[in-house]
Design an enzyme around this catalytic site. Structure first.
Site, short mmCIF file in Angstrom:
data_model
loop_
_atom_site.label_atom_id
_atom_site.label_comp_id
_atom_site.label_asym_id
_atom_site.label_seq_id
_atom_site.Cartn_x
_atom_site.Cartn_y
_atom_site.Cartn_z
N TYR A 166 0.84 -1.21 0.00
CA TYR A 166 0.00 0.00 0.00
C TYR A 166 0.87 1.26 0.00
O TYR A 166 0.62 2.22 -0.75
CB TYR A 166 -0.89 -0.07 1.23
CG TYR A 166 -1.86 1.04 1.45
CD1 TYR A 166 -3.02 1.16 0.66
CD2 TYR A 166 -1.67 1.96 2.48
CE1 TYR A 166 -3.93 2.17 0.90
CE2 TYR A 166 -2.59 2.96 2.72
CZ TYR A 166 -3.71 3.07 1.93
OH TYR A 166 -4.61 4.08 2.16
N LYS A 170 0.89 3.99 -3.01
CA LYS A 170 0.53 5.39 -2.76
C LYS A 170 1.67 6.33 -3.15
O LYS A 170 1.42 7.42 -3.67
CB LYS A 170 0.14 5.58 -1.29
CG LYS A 170 -1.21 4.94 -0.92
CD LYS A 170 -2.34 5.43 -1.79
CE LYS A 170 -3.71 5.19 -1.17
NZ LYS A 170 -4.79 5.58 -2.12
N1 LIG Z 1 -9.55 6.32 5.81
C1 LIG Z 1 -8.34 6.88 5.94
O1 LIG Z 1 -7.99 7.40 7.01
C2 LIG Z 1 -7.40 6.85 4.79
C3 LIG Z 1 -6.06 7.19 5.05
C4 LIG Z 1 -5.17 7.25 4.01
C5 LIG Z 1 -5.60 7.03 2.71
N2 LIG Z 1 -6.90 6.67 2.46
C6 LIG Z 1 -7.28 6.48 1.05
O2 LIG Z 1 -8.48 7.19 0.82
C7 LIG Z 1 -9.26 6.50 -0.18
C8 LIG Z 1 -10.64 6.19 0.37
O3 LIG Z 1 -10.50 5.29 1.47
P1 LIG Z 1 -11.69 4.95 2.50
O4 LIG Z 1 -11.10 4.99 3.83
O5 LIG Z 1 -12.86 5.77 2.17
O6 LIG Z 1 -11.95 3.40 2.13
P2 LIG Z 1 -13.33 2.58 1.91
O7 LIG Z 1 -12.94 1.15 1.97
O8 LIG Z 1 -14.39 3.08 2.83
O9 LIG Z 1 -13.76 2.96 0.41
C9 LIG Z 1 -13.02 2.54 -0.72
C10 LIG Z 1 -13.99 2.23 -1.83
O10 LIG Z 1 -13.24 1.84 -3.01
C11 LIG Z 1 -14.00 0.86 -3.70
N3 LIG Z 1 -13.15 0.06 -4.58
C12 LIG Z 1 -12.25 -0.90 -4.23
N4 LIG Z 1 -11.68 -1.42 -5.32
C13 LIG Z 1 -12.22 -0.78 -6.40
C14 LIG Z 1 -12.01 -0.88 -7.80
N5 LIG Z 1 -11.13 -1.77 -8.32
N6 LIG Z 1 -12.73 -0.08 -8.62
C15 LIG Z 1 -13.63 0.81 -8.12
N7 LIG Z 1 -13.87 0.92 -6.79
C16 LIG Z 1 -13.15 0.16 -5.95
C17 LIG Z 1 -14.60 0.01 -2.58
O11 LIG Z 1 -15.74 -0.73 -3.04
C18 LIG Z 1 -14.93 1.05 -1.51
O12 LIG Z 1 -16.30 1.45 -1.56
C19 LIG Z 1 -8.44 5.26 -0.54
O13 LIG Z 1 -7.64 5.53 -1.66
C20 LIG Z 1 -7.58 5.04 0.67
O14 LIG Z 1 -6.43 4.31 0.37
C21 LIG Z 1 -7.79 6.57 3.48
#
Ligand SMILES: NC(=O)c1ccc[n+]([C@@H]2O[C@H](COP(=O)([O-])OP(=O)(O)OC[C@H]3O[C@@H](n4cnc5c(N)ncnc54)[C@H](O)[C@@H]3O)[C@@H](O)[C@H]2O)c1
Length: 299
Positions: A166, A170
């Site tokens: 990951y 990123k």
């Molecule tokens: N939550 C955090 O604190 C955090 C921190 C750092 C980075 N992020 C990044 O922010 C973004 C959103 O994360 P989140 O926490 O909302 O996660 P989440 O799991 O709630 O949502 C991610 C969504 O992506 C969809 N998804 C997965 N694979 C897919 C694909 N191949 N095609 C289309 N859709 C797909 C999933 O169905 C899901 O609904 C991500 O890129 C994550 O890596 C989140």
């Protein structure tokens, strides 16, 4: 008057979490939004039309404009269709937000090839796939104020020890974004990264843990919605001055990261002797790298 009136956006991974909050925030400001989400499990398995459709129902229920799309962003051809979908349904594409994501954590010395490949495929290749087709449309349709917003992570910026796949994906996206900022500026495109901090299913396992963040479903400060205001700004025409940057958003903070710069340099007009290079590095570099790293492992 909405801040995104007349603009058309695609948000990937918008069926849940931060992507859903971004899609709803964009729609509330007047944008038409393609809500893309494969509806996958946290580790990437499966497919479900429901999450994207539910977000679209919430947006249209408030009078906004949105359509659901379940393209898999790790698939090159489906990503082509996703970009075409925005143009077909809403006539144009102004903003692409890459927020789709999965995790398959593990220490580097135990990681399976499939764990590595799946995470790279959704995050890094997925960001490439959608960006590639959006960029082609932007190049063919000059004159707009176009925006690429890629979600990255503190896991890469600081080096999460349990997430080598990951973290690498990123930071690959950071490089992709810097490249796009330089390549596409002439076509009216800005390209930036957002490193979010929010309580979602991806971070739910951190609830109750002794971190500096209070990850909890009951803490509005760390909600996905609290990530969104700077993302809306990045999508607006007014942010044309801001490109090639990494911004952290969440838990009540909006922070600008520095871009990589040379902080110390030693030079020689000639060939380095080994001992000479070692001495110069220890004397010049060492004082410069005594900085805190939240993931640094204590000995
Ligand atoms: N939550 C955090 O604190 C955090 C921190 C750092 C980075 N992020 C990044 O922010 C973004 C959103 O994360 P989140 O926490 O909302 O996660 P989440 O799991 O709630 O949502 C991610 C969504 O992506 C969809 N998804 C997965 N694979 C897919 C694909 N191949 N095609 C289309 N859709 C797909 C999933 O169905 C899901 O609904 C991500 O890129 C994550 O890596 C989140």
């Amino acid at each position: 008057m909405g801040k995104l009136d007349g603009r058309v956006a695609i948000v990937t991974g918008a069926g849940r979490g931060i992507g859903a909050a971004v899609a709803e925030g964009f729609a509330a400001e007047g944008a038409a939004v393609v809500v893309n989400d494969l509806g996958a499990a946290l580790a990437g398995e499966g497919q479900d039309l429901g999450p994207a459709q539910q977000v679209v129902a919430r947006i249209t229920g408030k009078g906004g404009r949105a359509c659901a799309d379940t393209s898999d962003v790790s698939n090159f051809e489906q990503s082509r269709e996703l970009i075409a979908r925005a143009v077909k349904d809403f006539g144009r594409l102004d903003v692409l937000v890459n927020a789709a994501g999965i995790i398959r954590d593990g220490m580097i010395f135990k990681m399976e090839e499939a764990q590595w490949d799946a995470v790279i495929a959704v995050h890094l290749k997925g960001a490439f796939n959608t960006t590639r087709f959006a960029a082609a449309w932007w190049r063919e349709n000059r004159g707009g104020q176009y925006r690429l917003i890629n979600f990255v992570s503190g896991s890469g910026l600081y080096g999460s020890p349990t997430q080598p796949n990951y973290a690498a994906a990123k930071m690959g996206i950071v490089g992709l974004t810097f490249s796009c900022a330089n390549a596409l500026g002439g076509y009216g495109v800005t390209a930036n990264c957002v490193a979010p901090v929010a309580y979602t299913r991806m971070t739910a396992s951190l609830e109750g843990q002794a971190t500096v963040m209070n990850y909890s479903a009951d803490n509005p400060r760390i909600s996905a919605a609290n990530v969104v205001p700077p993302v809306i700004y990045l999508a607006m025409e007014a942010s044309a001055w801001l490109t090639g940057r990494v911004i952290e958003s969440g838990n009540g903070s909006i922070a600008l990261f520095s871009n990589p710069v040379i902080t110390r340099q030693v030079t020689k007009n000639g060939i380095w002797e080994l001992d000479e290079a070692i001495t110069e590095m220890e004397q010049s570099f060492r004082p410069a790298i005594e900085q805190p790293n939240p993931f640094a492992r204590k000995k």
